[in-house]
Write a protein that holds these residues in place. Sequence first.
Motif, PDB file in Angstrom:
ATOM      1  N   ALA A 165     -69.830  72.288  91.995  1.00 53.68           N
ATOM      2  CA  ALA A 165     -68.971  71.106  92.141  1.00 53.68           C
ATOM      3  C   ALA A 165     -69.643  70.079  93.045  1.00 53.68           C
ATOM      4  O   ALA A 165     -70.481  70.419  93.899  1.00 53.68           O
ATOM      5  N   ASP A 166     -69.261  68.811  92.862  1.00 55.93           N
ATOM      6  CA  ASP A 166     -69.825  67.741  93.688  1.00 55.93           C
ATOM      7  C   ASP A 166     -69.255  67.753  95.099  1.00 55.93           C
ATOM      8  O   ASP A 166     -69.935  67.366  96.053  1.00 55.93           O
ATOM      9  N   VAL A 167     -68.008  68.168  95.236  1.00 57.64           N
ATOM     10  CA  VAL A 167     -67.387  68.233  96.562  1.00 57.64           C
ATOM     11  C   VAL A 167     -66.248  69.236  96.528  1.00 57.64           C
ATOM     12  O   VAL A 167     -65.632  69.473  95.484  1.00 57.64           O
ATOM     13  N   CYS A 168     -65.997  69.861  97.679  1.00 59.22           N
ATOM     14  CA  CYS A 168     -64.864  70.774  97.833  1.00 59.22           C
ATOM     15  C   CYS A 168     -63.934  70.164  98.879  1.00 59.22           C
ATOM     16  O   CYS A 168     -64.276  70.091 100.059  1.00 59.22           O
ATOM     17  N   GLU A 169     -62.779  69.688  98.436  1.00 60.24           N
ATOM     18  CA  GLU A 169     -61.821  69.044  99.332  1.00 60.24           C
ATOM     19  C   GLU A 169     -60.757  70.052  99.754  1.00 60.24           C
ATOM     20  O   GLU A 169     -60.094  70.659  98.912  1.00 60.24           O
ATOM     21  N   ILE A 170     -60.632  70.246 101.075  1.00 59.39           N
ATOM     22  CA  ILE A 170     -59.615  71.154 101.613  1.00 59.39           C
ATOM     23  C   ILE A 170     -58.477  70.302 102.163  1.00 59.39           C
ATOM     24  O   ILE A 170     -58.640  69.594 103.159  1.00 59.39           O
ATOM     25  N   TYR A 171     -57.337  70.339 101.483  1.00 50.60           N
ATOM     26  CA  TYR A 171     -56.169  69.572 101.934  1.00 50.60           C
ATOM     27  C   TYR A 171     -55.280  70.466 102.787  1.00 50.60           C
ATOM     28  O   TYR A 171     -54.950  71.589 102.397  1.00 50.60           O
ATOM     29  N   THR A 172     -54.910  69.948 103.953  1.00 47.53           N
ATOM     30  CA  THR A 172     -54.122  70.741 104.893  1.00 47.53           C
ATOM     31  C   THR A 172     -53.113  69.837 105.585  1.00 47.53           C
ATOM     32  O   THR A 172     -52.899  68.702 105.171  1.00 47.53           O
ATOM     33  N   ASP A 173     -52.484  70.350 106.644  1.00 44.22           N
ATOM     34  CA  ASP A 173     -51.455  69.547 107.321  1.00 44.22           C
ATOM     35  C   ASP A 173     -52.035  68.693 108.440  1.00 44.22           C
ATOM     36  O   ASP A 173     -51.294  68.021 109.157  1.00 44.22           O
ATOM     37  N   GLN A 211     -61.398  78.600 108.128  1.00 42.94           N
ATOM     38  CA  GLN A 211     -61.676  79.996 108.394  1.00 42.94           C
ATOM     39  C   GLN A 211     -63.192  80.202 108.401  1.00 42.94           C
ATOM     40  O   GLN A 211     -63.897  79.624 107.582  1.00 42.94           O
ATOM     41  N   SER A 212     -63.683  81.001 109.344  1.00 45.56           N
ATOM     42  CA  SER A 212     -65.133  81.095 109.545  1.00 45.56           C
ATOM     43  C   SER A 212     -65.866  81.609 108.312  1.00 45.56           C
ATOM     44  O   SER A 212     -66.965  81.147 107.994  1.00 45.56           O
ATOM     45  N   ARG A 213     -65.289  82.552 107.585  1.00 46.80           N
ATOM     46  CA  ARG A 213     -65.963  83.084 106.401  1.00 46.80           C
ATOM     47  C   ARG A 213     -66.175  81.983 105.356  1.00 46.80           C
ATOM     48  O   ARG A 213     -67.170  81.978 104.637  1.00 46.80           O
ATOM     49  N   SER A 214     -65.227  81.052 105.273  1.00 48.44           N
ATOM     50  CA  SER A 214     -65.338  79.952 104.302  1.00 48.44           C
ATOM     51  C   SER A 214     -66.509  79.042 104.659  1.00 48.44           C
ATOM     52  O   SER A 214     -67.265  78.611 103.790  1.00 48.44           O
ATOM     53  N   VAL A 215     -66.651  78.745 105.953  1.00 49.04           N
ATOM     54  CA  VAL A 215     -67.739  77.866 106.406  1.00 49.04           C
ATOM     55  C   VAL A 215     -69.083  78.557 106.203  1.00 49.04           C
ATOM     56  O   VAL A 215     -70.063  77.945 105.784  1.00 49.04           O
ATOM     57  N   LEU A 221     -74.003  78.509 100.211  1.00 48.39           N
ATOM     58  CA  LEU A 221     -74.020  77.938  98.861  1.00 48.39           C
ATOM     59  C   LEU A 221     -74.323  76.437  98.867  1.00 48.39           C
ATOM     60  O   LEU A 221     -74.352  75.808  97.816  1.00 48.39           O
ATOM     61  N   ASN A 222     -74.487  75.870 100.079  1.00 50.83           N
ATOM     62  CA  ASN A 222     -74.763  74.437 100.224  1.00 50.83           C
ATOM     63  C   ASN A 222     -73.648  73.577  99.605  1.00 50.83           C
ATOM     64  O   ASN A 222     -73.900  72.634  98.863  1.00 50.83           O
ATOM     65  N   VAL A 223     -72.407  73.944  99.933  1.00 54.62           N
ATOM     66  CA  VAL A 223     -71.227  73.216  99.446  1.00 54.62           C
ATOM     67  C   VAL A 223     -70.711  72.317 100.562  1.00 54.62           C
ATOM     68  O   VAL A 223     -70.382  72.795 101.650  1.00 54.62           O
ATOM     69  N   THR A 242     -71.009  69.612 106.729  1.00 61.42           N
ATOM     70  CA  THR A 242     -72.222  69.485 105.920  1.00 61.42           C
ATOM     71  C   THR A 242     -73.433  70.030 106.683  1.00 61.42           C
ATOM     72  O   THR A 242     -73.294  70.586 107.779  1.00 61.42           O
ATOM     73  N   LYS A 243     -74.614  69.846 106.105  1.00 61.90           N
ATOM     74  CA  LYS A 243     -75.861  70.299 106.750  1.00 61.90           C
ATOM     75  C   LYS A 243     -76.115  69.533 108.044  1.00 61.90           C
ATOM     76  O   LYS A 243     -75.745  68.356 108.146  1.00 61.90           O
ATOM     77  N   GLU A 244     -76.784  70.174 108.985  1.00 58.83           N
ATOM     78  CA  GLU A 244     -77.033  69.540 110.289  1.00 58.83           C
ATOM     79  C   GLU A 244     -77.817  68.244 110.138  1.00 58.83           C
ATOM     80  O   GLU A 244     -77.552  67.264 110.837  1.00 58.83           O
ATOM     81  N   GLU A 245     -78.763  68.190 109.171  1.00 58.51           N
ATOM     82  CA  GLU A 245     -79.570  66.973 109.034  1.00 58.51           C
ATOM     83  C   GLU A 245     -78.750  65.786 108.525  1.00 58.51           C
ATOM     84  O   GLU A 245     -79.170  64.641 108.638  1.00 58.51           O
ATOM     85  N   ASN A 246     -77.562  66.091 107.939  1.00 59.69           N
ATOM     86  CA  ASN A 246     -76.692  65.004 107.492  1.00 59.69           C
ATOM     87  C   ASN A 246     -75.816  64.449 108.619  1.00 59.69           C
ATOM     88  O   ASN A 246     -75.133  63.451 108.438  1.00 59.69           O
ATOM     89  N   VAL A 247     -75.816  65.148 109.746  1.00 60.36           N
ATOM     90  CA  VAL A 247     -75.038  64.685 110.901  1.00 60.36           C
ATOM     91  C   VAL A 247     -76.004  63.951 111.817  1.00 60.36           C
ATOM     92  O   VAL A 247     -76.738  64.544 112.599  1.00 60.36           O
ATOM     93  N   MET A 248     -76.048  62.637 111.723  1.00 56.70           N
ATOM     94  CA  MET A 248     -77.068  61.840 112.399  1.00 56.70           C
ATOM     95  C   MET A 248     -76.975  61.926 113.918  1.00 56.70           C
ATOM     96  O   MET A 248     -77.949  62.124 114.615  1.00 56.70           O
ATOM     97  N   GLU A 249     -75.764  61.774 114.432  1.00 60.32           N
ATOM     98  CA  GLU A 249     -75.599  61.694 115.880  1.00 60.32           C
ATOM     99  C   GLU A 249     -75.340  63.084 116.453  1.00 60.32           C
ATOM    100  O   GLU A 249     -74.258  63.634 116.342  1.00 60.32           O
ATOM    101  N   LYS A 250     -76.352  63.678 117.046  1.00 60.01           N
ATOM    102  CA  LYS A 250     -76.212  65.025 117.587  1.00 60.01           C
ATOM    103  C   LYS A 250     -75.645  64.955 119.015  1.00 60.01           C
ATOM    104  O   LYS A 250     -76.386  64.938 119.983  1.00 60.01           O
ATOM    105  N   VAL A 251     -74.329  64.897 119.083  1.00 59.82           N
ATOM    106  CA  VAL A 251     -73.682  64.787 120.392  1.00 59.82           C
ATOM    107  C   VAL A 251     -73.855  66.093 121.155  1.00 59.82           C
ATOM    108  O   VAL A 251     -74.040  67.159 120.571  1.00 59.82           O
TER     109      VAL A 251
END
Length: 403
Positions: A165-173, A211-215, A221-223, A242-251
């Motif tokens: 899939a192109d994206v996995c959207e998790i909808y929550t409260d 949930q940690s297993r999901s992450v 799987l690179n989802v 996402t992948k660490e390289e996609n997170v530009m600002e490493k706070v």
Amino acid sequence: MLVVQKYGGTSVGDLDRIQNVANKVAKTADEGNDVVVIVSAMSGETNKLIDYACHFSKRPPQRELDLLVSSGERVTSALLSIALQEMGYKAIAMTGRQAGIKTDSNHTKARISSINPIPMQKEIKKGKIIVVAGFQGINENGDVTTLGRGGSDLTAVAIAGALKADVCEIYTDVDGIYTTDPRIEPKAKRLDKISYDEMLELASMGAKVMQSRSVELAKKLNVDILVKSSFKDEDNNGTLITKEENVMEKVLVSGIALDKNQVRVTIFGLKDKPGINAELFNKLANKNINIDMIIQNVGYDNKANVTFTVPGTELEFTKEVMKDFENRSDEITYDENIAKVSIVGVGMKSHSGVASKAFDTMAKENINIQMISTSEIKISMVVNEKYGELAVRTLHETYGLDK
């Protein structure tokens, strides 16, 4: 685009909310996307079913318990599919079995071993919206299994990976991942992006949004996971995991987590000989008990004190294992009045002084640290439970997360 969406228990909590989900799914389909939806049971339904089982047995057989509690998700998937069909959309509900989800035989907390995507791909080619009952699969014997807490998230990520899939959207409260629980610290900020590793640490340290297993599976799987609110339409950008390289600002620090569901187990005067720890922790592992922090202090007369933490939900199983060591130790204690506070951030890899800053903060608030564990992007501290929320608020301010 192929979009996988998951809706949790509060999102499908009643018939009106299921209709709201149907509207969201329809909107996604109207934008030209293929859609696969994973649903949880309606909020409170799983607990109700467990209560029914416990009416007859204090320890219900886990095979039958899985068959029972998996019905909650099947109810939701059927209702959502009916709602979509009534709106004029081609939709089909599927159980975990029908969606091709195979698991091991570890009832109530099974692991997904494989997914055969062909049944779902056939329905997608027919232009259908697929609604999968989350949280479940079948083992090699054809028995229904469930995936444990947060299992519908796991189903969504695994299906997104299997279908590419192109994206996995998790909808929550909630509308994303925050620097800490906003109920504890109202100044908490929503993060636009967070790396898999940071989210994995936060999830395993008590942050309940994912949930940690999901992450862990998403990273494997690179989802990409997008966490969004099912109750907001405007300004609902969510948080991208996402992948660490996609997170530009490493706070330096991304978030603070609090886990009150912890018990500290201490074995005093355990006979200190080669292999004793291997035996202890192998027996705990065989019961699928998740151990976090471990400390051993060498004592006198070839004896040692061993302390470790386990989730509170696994205390009774832990006590069963500990019976084997009662005659080989002086005393075994269980402290349920603890909380684990964790500081997480990929920026720690390249910055010194993060730990000392945390310890200074605890000292100024007169909070005693009972145990410490670290990784290159995490520092966890066990404190008395009554100081847990205070520790979160002060650390949140110390690292400037409220700015």
